[in-house]
Motif scaffolding. Structure first.
Motif, mmCIF file in Angstrom:
data_model
loop_
_atom_site.group_PDB
_atom_site.id
_atom_site.type_symbol
_atom_site.label_atom_id
_atom_site.label_comp_id
_atom_site.label_asym_id
_atom_site.label_seq_id
_atom_site.Cartn_x
_atom_site.Cartn_y
_atom_site.Cartn_z
ATOM 1 N N SER A 159 -3.774 8.236 -5.796
ATOM 2 C CA SER A 159 -4.077 7.339 -4.687
ATOM 3 C C SER A 159 -5.503 6.809 -4.790
ATOM 4 C CB SER A 159 -3.860 8.099 -3.379
ATOM 5 O OG SER A 159 -4.522 7.478 -2.342
ATOM 6 N N ALA A 160 -6.427 7.664 -5.218
ATOM 7 C CA ALA A 160 -7.815 7.231 -5.360
ATOM 8 C C ALA A 160 -7.962 6.272 -6.534
ATOM 9 C CB ALA A 160 -8.712 8.445 -5.568
ATOM 10 N N LEU A 161 -7.140 6.478 -7.544
ATOM 11 C CA LEU A 161 -7.194 5.636 -8.741
ATOM 12 C C LEU A 161 -6.741 4.220 -8.407
ATOM 13 C CD1 LEU A 161 -7.734 5.923 -11.789
ATOM 14 C CD2 LEU A 161 -5.311 6.374 -12.069
ATOM 15 N N LEU A 162 -5.704 4.110 -7.580
ATOM 16 C CA LEU A 162 -5.075 2.819 -7.312
ATOM 17 C C LEU A 162 -5.450 2.245 -5.960
ATOM 18 C CD1 LEU A 162 -1.535 4.049 -8.383
ATOM 19 C CD2 LEU A 162 -2.993 2.605 -9.765
ATOM 20 N N PHE A 163 -6.144 3.037 -5.135
ATOM 21 C CA PHE A 163 -6.390 2.659 -3.731
ATOM 22 C C PHE A 163 -5.065 2.305 -3.056
ATOM 23 C CE2 PHE A 163 -11.138 1.503 -3.187
ATOM 24 C CZ PHE A 163 -11.476 2.720 -3.718
ATOM 25 N N SER A 164 -4.071 3.143 -3.266
ATOM 26 C CA SER A 164 -2.748 2.889 -2.715
ATOM 27 C C SER A 164 -2.209 4.210 -2.181
ATOM 28 C CB SER A 164 -1.825 2.363 -3.810
ATOM 29 O OG SER A 164 -0.485 2.679 -3.535
ATOM 30 N N PHE A 165 -1.439 4.151 -1.098
ATOM 31 C CA PHE A 165 -0.925 5.387 -0.504
ATOM 32 C C PHE A 165 0.496 5.703 -0.961
ATOM 33 C CE2 PHE A 165 -4.446 4.254 2.100
ATOM 34 C CZ PHE A 165 -4.990 5.449 2.513
ATOM 35 N N ILE A 195 -10.031 3.172 2.603
ATOM 36 C CA ILE A 195 -9.242 2.300 1.729
ATOM 37 C C ILE A 195 -7.885 1.970 2.345
ATOM 38 C CG2 ILE A 195 -10.316 3.153 -0.373
ATOM 39 C CD1 ILE A 195 -7.666 4.798 -0.747
ATOM 40 N N ALA A 238 -6.448 -3.632 -3.558
ATOM 41 C CA ALA A 238 -6.336 -3.117 -2.184
ATOM 42 C C ALA A 238 -7.526 -3.485 -1.310
ATOM 43 C CB ALA A 238 -6.168 -1.597 -2.220
ATOM 44 N N TYR A 243 1.423 9.262 -2.026
ATOM 45 C CA TYR A 243 1.667 10.223 -0.950
ATOM 46 C C TYR A 243 3.110 10.142 -0.470
ATOM 47 C CZ TYR A 243 -3.355 11.043 -0.318
ATOM 48 O OH TYR A 243 -4.667 11.381 -0.488
ATOM 49 N N THR A 247 0.815 -1.212 0.000
ATOM 50 C CA THR A 247 0.000 0.000 0.000
ATOM 51 C C THR A 247 0.850 1.264 0.000
ATOM 52 O OG1 THR A 247 -1.532 -1.255 1.364
ATOM 53 C CG2 THR A 247 -1.988 1.066 1.105
ATOM 54 N N PHE A 248 1.966 1.245 0.723
ATOM 55 C CA PHE A 248 2.751 2.469 0.877
ATOM 56 C C PHE A 248 4.046 2.462 0.075
ATOM 57 C CE2 PHE A 248 0.034 2.464 4.543
ATOM 58 C CZ PHE A 248 -0.267 3.792 4.745
ATOM 59 N N PHE A 308 -12.681 9.033 3.119
ATOM 60 C CA PHE A 308 -12.236 8.225 1.986
ATOM 61 C C PHE A 308 -10.903 7.520 2.257
ATOM 62 C CE2 PHE A 308 -9.757 7.828 -1.888
ATOM 63 C CZ PHE A 308 -10.608 7.097 -2.686
ATOM 64 N N GLN A 310 -3.065 12.588 -4.346
ATOM 65 C CA GLN A 310 -4.379 12.148 -3.880
ATOM 66 C C GLN A 310 -5.174 11.532 -5.037
ATOM 67 O OE1 GLN A 310 -6.690 15.334 -2.241
ATOM 68 N NE2 GLN A 310 -8.182 13.974 -1.296
ATOM 69 N N GLU A 332 -7.752 -2.010 -10.556
ATOM 70 C CA GLU A 332 -6.671 -1.454 -9.728
ATOM 71 C C GLU A 332 -7.092 -1.442 -8.262
ATOM 72 O OE1 GLU A 332 -7.885 0.205 -12.351
ATOM 73 O OE2 GLU A 332 -6.266 0.911 -13.652
#
Lengths: 278, 287
Positions: A238-244, B106, B129, A247, A54-55, B102, A235, B125
């Protein structure tokens, strides 16, 4: 003439060198052990694979980099323009506050009111009020570009802080300096320009650079008005991939941006210390 | 000069710190999943036994949730959430709501909800997650503006290329701007649809892209002189769908998906769409 060290002195120098080598080695081993412990502790946590995915996903980082960099370019442009505006306006307000004489009371009161207002208002609220409020007036010639509105807000808010820094610098210059300058026949303006301000600015360079670093990060807040800066770009990714991970990429870029500023601040402080003969 | 004793002490402290660092954050106990595995309150390993915890954002907007109150059962997603809970055997009182921003929704790590309904579009994608339930709604994206704007009469996507467009961050609406319209000016991105509406009214942007039900609500109830320019065709020909978000590899995903499939099969989802999103589908298609 060269100075020949006595055998005893050479012995001492050798001993000191060996101790220095030894302490470096100990520090190195200790750091390696410590870092290894942290890494082992981290990697053995049950959630580590998820955290890594995720990060710290290299693919996500690479995918996000172009848009985050494009956003950072906006940050840097706004930062440069805002900083120039802040220094000019901050210095002006500081000078207005240091004007002497009863006739200037309204000017001083205005300057004090300005500083109180803009130092007190949270930056986000100022951004909303100016960024969405000014265009709502529908006046001819009022900018609607969010980057411009955001820059104006940053200048207004930060110049209040910076004017106080300048004022502290001006007031820290000993009154005898001003008296000496005036007795040499310099006008009030000349003594300010040639004697007071150079000393004042030199003294407050470290806090000025501190405010500059703070500004570097607050520039990102203009994204609430719709501008896409580095944080906002991260951001979106991050929303596209659901990954942080994006950031983390943006955070590292900001740190890289702040490091030179910190080194410049250190160098400036060292130079000032040398010139003050400390 | 450090005495040997001191040195021993320092080494001990370092070693102890190391051991503590490595072992002190011992893995947390995982709650044991329920044994039966049946899709009912007794068999589902929910966060709180016997209770279904449903997450949603704050604020939430009509027509998905009315009055920012998910507990009312009014609004499409609120109604769907209670219908899912009912399918799984949870009474209304056994459903609790949590408000989850949000990013928290996630984030990896333990979730504060069992499932989350906040207009989450399903994508491959995102599946990396989180888990998605079966889709409960097929969504189209629409372009809205205000009367008098130069782009209010646009009938093709090509005509919108010169417009200053805006969208909400983290939404597929924003992606639709970038991928389908690809405007010449970079789109503006807002934290919330409220900010986007304000910018539209101020004339800072020419048009917004939102999902179609939201478009109907905003133009009819919230904007003075709001008009729907038209809806965008499905990108890549694949219809976009909303699904409930669950924790990755959640033991509930199968049961929640079954519940959604059953609701689709018996016509409940269609009925709820009629009830809450009835006006959708009447907007002209942009070519």
């Amino acid at each position: 003439m060269t100075l020949e060290l006595s055998p005893l002195a050479q012995d001492r120098a050798r001993y000191r060198r060996s101790r220095a080598r030894r302490s470096t080695a100990v520090a190195l081993v200790s750091t390696v052990v410590f870092a290894a412990a942290v890494v082992v502790g981290l990697v053995n946590t049950p959630g580590w694979p998820r955290v890594q995915a995720t990060f710290l996903d290299p693919q996500d980082a690479w995918d996000a980099l172009p848009s985050v960099l494009a956003g950072l370019w906006l940050n840097i442009r706004v930062l440069v323009v805002a900083e120039l505006g802040i220094l000019a306006l901050g210095l002006l307000i500081a000078l207005l506050r240091t004007l002497r004489g009863p006739v200037f009371f309204p000017v001083r009161a205005l300057a004090i009111g300005y500083v109180d207002l803009f130092r007190g208002v949270p930056l986000l609220i100022a951004l909303y009020l100016i960024g969405f409020g000014l265009p709502a007036l529908r006046l001819q010639g009022v900018p609607t570009d969010v980057a411009v509105l955001g820059t104006i807000t940053l200048i207004l808010v930060y110049s209040a802080y910076v004017s106080e820094v300048f004022r502290a610098g001006i007031e820290s210059v000993h009154p005898s300096q001003r008296a000496a300058a005036r007795s040499l026949g310099l006008t009030h303006r000349q003594s300010l320009r040639l004697v007071i301000l150079p000393q004042a600015v030199r003294r407050v360079l470290p806090p000025l650079l501190n405010d500059f670093v703070a500004l570097q990060k607050d520039v990102g807040l203009i994204s609430v008005l719709g501008a896409v800066d580095a944080i906002r770009a991260a951001q979106i990714q991050s929303a596209l991939l659901f990954s942080f991970t994006p950031y983390v990429v943006a955070g590292l870029l900001f740190v890289l941006l702040a490091i030179p500023t910190g080194r410049i601040a250190d160098a400036v402080a060292a130079r000032a210390a040398r010139r003050e003969g400390a | 000069m450090p005495t040997p004793l001191r040195r021993l002490l320092a080494a001990t402290v370092l070693a102890a710190t190391t051991v503590l660092l490595a072992a002190g954050c011992a893995p947390a106990e995982q709650p044991a999943p329920a044994a039966s595995g049946a899709c009912d309150p007794a068999g589902l390993p929910t966060l709180t036994a016997g209770t279904l915890t449903i997450g949603t954002d704050q604020p939430v907007y009509p027509p998905w949730y009315l009055d920012d109150d998910p507990t009312s059962g009014r609004g499409f997603e609120s109604a769907v959430a209670y219908a899912i809970a009912d399918r799984l055997g949870y009474a209304r009182e056994a459903v609790t709501w949590v408000r989850v921003p949000f990013n928290a929704a996630i984030a990896p790590g333990p979730k504060t909800y069992d499932l989350n309904l906040t207009e989450f579009s399903i994508s491959d994608e995102r599946r990396q997650a989180v888990d998605f339930s079966s889709p409960y709604y097929d969504v189209a994206q629409a372009v809205i503006t205000v009367e008098g704007n130069a782009f209010a009469g646009a009938t093709t996507i090509a005509e919108l290329k010169g417009a200053r467009l805006g969208g909400q961050v983290g939404t597929t609406s924003y992606q639709a701007i970038v991928d389908q319209i690809a405007p010449t000016t970079a789109p503006a991105v807002y934290n919330t649809n409220d900010d986007a509406k304000l910018a539209l009214q101020n004339g800072q942007v020419d048009a917004l892209v939102v999902d179609l039900p939201t478009a109907f609500f905003i133009t009819s109830a919230e904007l003075d002189g709001g008009v729907i320019v038209g809806q965008l065709p499905a990108g890549d020909g694949v219809p976009e769908q909303f699904g409930a978000v669950l924790d990755k590899d959640s033991p509930l995903t199968g049961c929640v998906s079954e519940a959604v499939d059953a609701l689709r099969a018996d016509g409940t989802l269609d009925a709820l769409e009629q009830e809450w999103l009835a006006s959708a589908g009447a907007a002209p298609e942009l070519r």
